[in-house]
Design a protein around this motif. Structure first.
Motif, PDB file in Angstrom:
ATOM      1  N   VAL A   9      13.690   6.930 -13.944  1.00  0.00           N
ATOM      2  CA  VAL A   9      14.006   5.622 -13.358  1.00  0.00           C
ATOM      3  C   VAL A   9      12.720   4.819 -13.268  1.00  0.00           C
ATOM      4  CG1 VAL A   9      14.840   4.416 -11.296  1.00  0.00           C
ATOM      5  CG2 VAL A   9      15.967   6.521 -12.048  1.00  0.00           C
ATOM      6  N   ALA A  10      12.809   3.523 -13.564  1.00  0.00           N
ATOM      7  CA  ALA A  10      11.644   2.637 -13.495  1.00  0.00           C
ATOM      8  C   ALA A  10      11.862   1.599 -12.398  1.00  0.00           C
ATOM      9  CB  ALA A  10      11.412   1.952 -14.833  1.00  0.00           C
ATOM     10  N   PHE A  11      10.990   1.611 -11.393  1.00  0.00           N
ATOM     11  CA  PHE A  11      11.011   0.608 -10.325  1.00  0.00           C
ATOM     12  C   PHE A  11       9.988  -0.471 -10.656  1.00  0.00           C
ATOM     13  CE2 PHE A  11      12.789   4.229  -8.107  1.00  0.00           C
ATOM     14  CZ  PHE A  11      13.713   3.661  -7.249  1.00  0.00           C
ATOM     15  N   LYS A  12      10.363  -1.701 -10.472  1.00  0.00           N
ATOM     16  CA  LYS A  12       9.414  -2.809 -10.604  1.00  0.00           C
ATOM     17  C   LYS A  12       9.033  -3.291  -9.215  1.00  0.00           C
ATOM     18  CE  LYS A  12      10.165  -4.474 -15.269  1.00  0.00           C
ATOM     19  NZ  LYS A  12      10.382  -5.649 -16.148  1.00  0.00           N
ATOM     20  N   PHE A  13       7.725  -3.216  -8.923  1.00  0.00           N
ATOM     21  CA  PHE A  13       7.216  -3.582  -7.612  1.00  0.00           C
ATOM     22  C   PHE A  13       6.420  -4.879  -7.691  1.00  0.00           C
ATOM     23  CE2 PHE A  13       8.129   0.818  -6.709  1.00  0.00           C
ATOM     24  CZ  PHE A  13       8.456   0.825  -5.367  1.00  0.00           C
ATOM     25  N   GLU A  14       6.543  -5.660  -6.615  1.00  0.00           N
ATOM     26  CA  GLU A  14       5.703  -6.839  -6.458  1.00  0.00           C
ATOM     27  C   GLU A  14       4.269  -6.394  -6.162  1.00  0.00           C
ATOM     28  OE1 GLU A  14       6.894  -9.863  -6.949  1.00  0.00           O
ATOM     29  OE2 GLU A  14       8.920  -9.085  -7.278  1.00  0.00           O
ATOM     30  N   LYS A  15       3.359  -7.344  -6.147  1.00  0.00           N
ATOM     31  CA  LYS A  15       1.976  -7.042  -5.798  1.00  0.00           C
ATOM     32  C   LYS A  15       1.928  -6.487  -4.375  1.00  0.00           C
ATOM     33  CE  LYS A  15      -2.624  -9.143  -5.498  1.00  0.00           C
ATOM     34  NZ  LYS A  15      -3.410 -10.396  -5.659  1.00  0.00           N
ATOM     35  N   PRO A  16       1.274  -5.352  -4.159  1.00  0.00           N
ATOM     36  CA  PRO A  16       1.213  -4.781  -2.804  1.00  0.00           C
ATOM     37  C   PRO A  16       0.478  -5.711  -1.848  1.00  0.00           C
ATOM     38  CG  PRO A  16       0.482  -3.194  -4.468  1.00  0.00           C
ATOM     39  CD  PRO A  16       0.576  -4.519  -5.155  1.00  0.00           C
ATOM     40  N   THR A  17       0.786  -5.574  -0.569  1.00  0.00           N
ATOM     41  CA  THR A  17       0.053  -6.332   0.435  1.00  0.00           C
ATOM     42  C   THR A  17      -1.369  -5.798   0.547  1.00  0.00           C
ATOM     43  OG1 THR A  17       0.715  -4.850   2.221  1.00  0.00           O
ATOM     44  CG2 THR A  17       2.164  -6.722   1.748  1.00  0.00           C
ATOM     45  N   ARG A  18      -2.227  -6.578   1.158  1.00  0.00           N
ATOM     46  CA  ARG A  18      -3.572  -6.089   1.430  1.00  0.00           C
ATOM     47  C   ARG A  18      -3.537  -5.060   2.542  1.00  0.00           C
ATOM     48  NH1 ARG A  18      -7.458 -11.498   1.482  1.00  0.00           N
ATOM     49  NH2 ARG A  18      -7.139 -12.090  -0.724  1.00  0.00           N
ATOM     50  N   ILE A  19      -4.549  -4.199   2.573  1.00  0.00           N
ATOM     51  CA  ILE A  19      -4.660  -3.220   3.659  1.00  0.00           C
ATOM     52  C   ILE A  19      -4.910  -3.954   4.972  1.00  0.00           C
ATOM     53  CG2 ILE A  19      -6.025  -1.331   4.604  1.00  0.00           C
ATOM     54  CD1 ILE A  19      -4.443  -0.397   2.280  1.00  0.00           C
ATOM     55  N   SER A  20      -4.124  -3.624   5.983  1.00  0.00           N
ATOM     56  CA  SER A  20      -4.333  -4.159   7.328  1.00  0.00           C
ATOM     57  C   SER A  20      -4.346  -2.989   8.308  1.00  0.00           C
ATOM     58  CB  SER A  20      -3.228  -5.152   7.690  1.00  0.00           C
ATOM     59  OG  SER A  20      -1.959  -4.503   7.693  1.00  0.00           O
ATOM     60  N   ARG A  21      -4.559  -3.276   9.571  1.00  0.00           N
ATOM     61  CA  ARG A  21      -4.608  -2.213  10.582  1.00  0.00           C
ATOM     62  C   ARG A  21      -3.678  -2.547  11.737  1.00  0.00           C
ATOM     63  NH1 ARG A  21      -8.780   1.426   9.846  1.00  0.00           N
ATOM     64  NH2 ARG A  21     -10.355   0.788   8.326  1.00  0.00           N
ATOM     65  N   ASP A  22      -3.063  -1.493  12.293  1.00  0.00           N
ATOM     66  CA  ASP A  22      -2.234  -1.685  13.470  1.00  0.00           C
ATOM     67  C   ASP A  22      -3.055  -1.402  14.724  1.00  0.00           C
ATOM     68  OD1 ASP A  22      -2.435   1.075  13.674  1.00  0.00           O
ATOM     69  OD2 ASP A  22      -0.357   1.471  13.097  1.00  0.00           O
ATOM     70  N   TRP A  23      -2.394  -1.368  15.856  1.00  0.00           N
ATOM     71  CA  TRP A  23      -3.077  -1.194  17.137  1.00  0.00           C
ATOM     72  C   TRP A  23      -3.778   0.161  17.242  1.00  0.00           C
ATOM     73  CZ3 TRP A  23      -1.651   2.966  20.106  1.00  0.00           C
ATOM     74  CH2 TRP A  23      -0.439   3.586  19.757  1.00  0.00           C
ATOM     75  N   ALA A  24      -3.273   1.168  16.491  1.00  0.00           N
ATOM     76  CA  ALA A  24      -3.854   2.512  16.547  1.00  0.00           C
ATOM     77  C   ALA A  24      -4.900   2.734  15.459  1.00  0.00           C
ATOM     78  CB  ALA A  24      -2.755   3.556  16.433  1.00  0.00           C
ATOM     79  N   LYS A  25      -5.336   1.661  14.804  1.00  0.00           N
ATOM     80  CA  LYS A  25      -6.356   1.729  13.750  1.00  0.00           C
ATOM     81  C   LYS A  25      -5.847   2.388  12.467  1.00  0.00           C
ATOM     82  CE  LYS A  25      -9.293  -0.264  16.409  1.00  0.00           C
ATOM     83  NZ  LYS A  25      -9.679  -1.685  16.172  1.00  0.00           N
ATOM     84  N   ASN A  26      -4.509   2.496  12.340  1.00  0.00           N
ATOM     85  CA  ASN A  26      -3.955   2.999  11.090  1.00  0.00           C
ATOM     86  C   ASN A  26      -4.092   1.946  10.001  1.00  0.00           C
ATOM     87  OD1 ASN A  26      -2.845   5.508  12.126  1.00  0.00           O
ATOM     88  ND2 ASN A  26      -1.279   4.262  13.130  1.00  0.00           N
ATOM     89  N   GLU A  27      -4.464   2.381   8.800  1.00  0.00           N
ATOM     90  CA  GLU A  27      -4.381   1.485   7.653  1.00  0.00           C
ATOM     91  C   GLU A  27      -2.913   1.299   7.288  1.00  0.00           C
ATOM     92  OE1 GLU A  27      -6.611   2.981   4.390  1.00  0.00           O
ATOM     93  OE2 GLU A  27      -8.552   2.494   5.272  1.00  0.00           O
ATOM     94  N   GLN A  28      -2.532   0.077   6.930  1.00  0.00           N
ATOM     95  CA  GLN A  28      -1.149  -0.232   6.590  1.00  0.00           C
ATOM     96  C   GLN A  28      -1.085  -0.963   5.258  1.00  0.00           C
ATOM     97  OE1 GLN A  28       1.181  -1.338  10.565  1.00  0.00           O
ATOM     98  NE2 GLN A  28      -0.477  -2.736  10.184  1.00  0.00           N
ATOM     99  N   ILE A  29      -0.011  -0.679   4.506  1.00  0.00           N
ATOM    100  CA  ILE A  29       0.239  -1.399   3.268  1.00  0.00           C
ATOM    101  C   ILE A  29       1.737  -1.377   3.009  1.00  0.00           C
ATOM    102  CG2 ILE A  29      -0.063   0.618   1.777  1.00  0.00           C
ATOM    103  CD1 ILE A  29      -1.416  -1.380  -0.227  1.00  0.00           C
ATOM    104  N   ASP A  30       2.231  -2.446   2.367  1.00  0.00           N
ATOM    105  CA  ASP A  30       3.658  -2.566   2.104  1.00  0.00           C
ATOM    106  C   ASP A  30       3.920  -2.778   0.619  1.00  0.00           C
ATOM    107  OD1 ASP A  30       5.249  -2.981   4.903  1.00  0.00           O
ATOM    108  OD2 ASP A  30       3.197  -3.738   5.042  1.00  0.00           O
ATOM    109  N   PHE A  31       5.015  -2.171   0.149  1.00  0.00           N
ATOM    110  CA  PHE A  31       5.443  -2.287  -1.237  1.00  0.00           C
ATOM    111  C   PHE A  31       6.904  -2.750  -1.259  1.00  0.00           C
ATOM    112  CE2 PHE A  31       2.334   1.133  -0.961  1.00  0.00           C
ATOM    113  CZ  PHE A  31       1.435   0.822  -1.966  1.00  0.00           C
ATOM    114  N   GLU A  32       7.228  -3.628  -2.198  1.00  0.00           N
ATOM    115  CA  GLU A  32       8.597  -4.108  -2.349  1.00  0.00           C
ATOM    116  C   GLU A  32       8.998  -4.012  -3.811  1.00  0.00           C
ATOM    117  OE1 GLU A  32      11.288  -8.169  -1.607  1.00  0.00           O
ATOM    118  OE2 GLU A  32       9.243  -7.997  -0.797  1.00  0.00           O
ATOM    119  N   GLY A  33      10.083  -3.293  -4.088  1.00  0.00           N
ATOM    120  CA  GLY A  33      10.478  -3.096  -5.473  1.00  0.00           C
ATOM    121  C   GLY A  33      11.970  -2.870  -5.635  1.00  0.00           C
ATOM    122  N   THR A  34      12.432  -2.928  -6.896  1.00  0.00           N
ATOM    123  CA  THR A  34      13.840  -2.733  -7.221  1.00  0.00           C
ATOM    124  C   THR A  34      13.968  -1.911  -8.502  1.00  0.00           C
ATOM    125  OG1 THR A  34      13.965  -4.781  -8.491  1.00  0.00           O
ATOM    126  CG2 THR A  34      14.547  -4.905  -6.145  1.00  0.00           C
ATOM    127  N   ALA A  35      15.129  -1.324  -8.684  1.00  0.00           N
ATOM    128  CA  ALA A  35      15.463  -0.620  -9.921  1.00  0.00           C
ATOM    129  C   ALA A  35      16.973  -0.654 -10.095  1.00  0.00           C
ATOM    130  CB  ALA A  35      14.966   0.815  -9.889  1.00  0.00           C
TER     131      ALA A  35
END
Length: 350
Positions: free
Chosen positions: A156-182
């Motif tokens: 299966v091939a998923f096509k994803f948009e450009k990922p978000t930039r790395i950000s941080r939450d209140w607990a100093k976790n690195e965060q990133i988001d991906f959005e895609g379809t197949a």
């Protein structure tokens, strides 16, 4: 976390054999070749897919026009991701089919029923394992992998948009988001509920479309223990213990840990933070001692086995790392972190 219901031997065979082979596989547009990884590029770059803030959904046409939407509420996924090299992205995802939710209890129960549709009694999980990433000109990417539903595995091939930039939450976790379809064909995976739903109507369309659009909004996070340490209050017992280790050595720090644990000033979770921080400081042997102590105090668990495995991998002991990852899988065979680490270790150059 998702309970273990997949046959462990089956998963072990997939992990140790299927993904270590170099056999080429074909999709309509891409010849796929197994990827290879260096351990230095691998270790510590694993992101947890946050199932509380992610969406794994699908859309299918009913009577040719009306879309029916649904989602899976429970899943366990791990993503290896390096912002400097999108093509190195790799993931393993286990989806709990029992958690399907289309907004209609009667329909959901029918979809899960034995001998039809998803037949969760015999096939409780869908599994996706990536095999190749193709970078697109718009900053997005195509993620190609093997999707297993019931007893069928298809590329299966998923096509994803450009990922978000790395950000941080209140607990100093690195965060990133991906959005895609197949787009997949449900018939390819044996997902059908009888001849009626595949019958042709007067307008030439089927009662229920064979094509299903998969929709993914994935929120990933990774703890940054160096940043967490810097952000800790100066009176935090975990920080005090880590400072004791830095100033007076590990043995003094261990004495402080045992005393603090007996007074319930530091918890098993606090030991995890200390061990992870020591790994961040490349004090891997000391981190291993901390996680061994955690196991002595709290018992065996998939989490502590993963912690020991990553620590041994960081220390360069790949044999022990594999042993602990496999022990973690014995406890929970749909444990994506162990499964993904093992998969990439088996395809490493080292």
């Amino acid at each position: 976390m998702i309970p273990s219901q997949v046959n462990y031997c089956f998963l072990l065979i997939l992990t140790l054999i299927q993904f270590s082979c170099n056999e080429k596989k074909e999709t309509p547009n891409n010849p796929l070749v197994s990827k290879f990884y260096d351990f230095e590029e691998l270790i510590g770059k694993d992101y947890l897919i946050d199932d509380q803030h992610s969406y794994l959904g699908f859309k299918i046409k009913y009577f040719g026009y009306s879309p029916v939407r649904g989602r899976f509420n429970e899943f366990d996924g791990t993503v290896f991701y390096d912002t400097s090299n999108i093509t190195s992205l790799s993931t393993t995802l286990f989806i709990d089919i029992k958690s399907i939710n289309t907004g209609n209890d009667r329909r959901d129960n029918d979809l899960k029923s034995e001998g039809t549709w998803f037949d969760v009694a015999h096939y409780p999980y869908a599994i996706f394992r990536s095999r190749q990433v193709v970078k697109l000109e718009n900053g997005g990417f195509e993620l190609v992998g093997d999707l297993t539903i019931k007893d069928s595995t298809k590329a299966v091939a998923f096509k994803f948009e450009k990922p978000t930039r790395i950000s941080r939450d209140w607990a100093k976790n690195e965060q990133i988001d991906f959005e895609g379809t197949a787009i997949i064909n449900r018939q390819d995976f044996g997902v059908y509920g009888g001849d009626f739903w595949s019958s042709i109507m007067e307008n030439g369309l089927t009662q229920l479309s064979d094509e299903v659009e998969l929709e993914l909004n994935i929120h990933c996070r990774r703890a940054d223990y160096f940043a967490r340490y810097e952000d800790m209050d100066s009176t935090d017992i975990r920080k005090l213990i880590l400072e004791e280790i830095q100033v007076n050595g590990f043995d003094k720090g261990m004495e402080m840990i045992l005393e603090s644990y007996s007074k319930e000033e530091v918890s098993l979770s606090g030991l995890s933070t200390i061990g992870y921080t020591l790994n961040t400081w490349k004090m891997h042997a000391d981190a291993i001692e901390i996680f061994n102590l955690k196991m002595q105090l709290g018992g065996e668990s998939k989490v502590v086995f993963n912690q020991l495995a990553v620590s041994h991998l960081s220390a360069g002991n790949n044999t022990l790392a594999k042993e602990f990852f496999l022990k973690s899988l014995e406890i929970d065979s749909v444990n994506s972190r162990s499964s993904e680490y093992l998969r990439l270790m088996n395809s490493s150059r080292n």
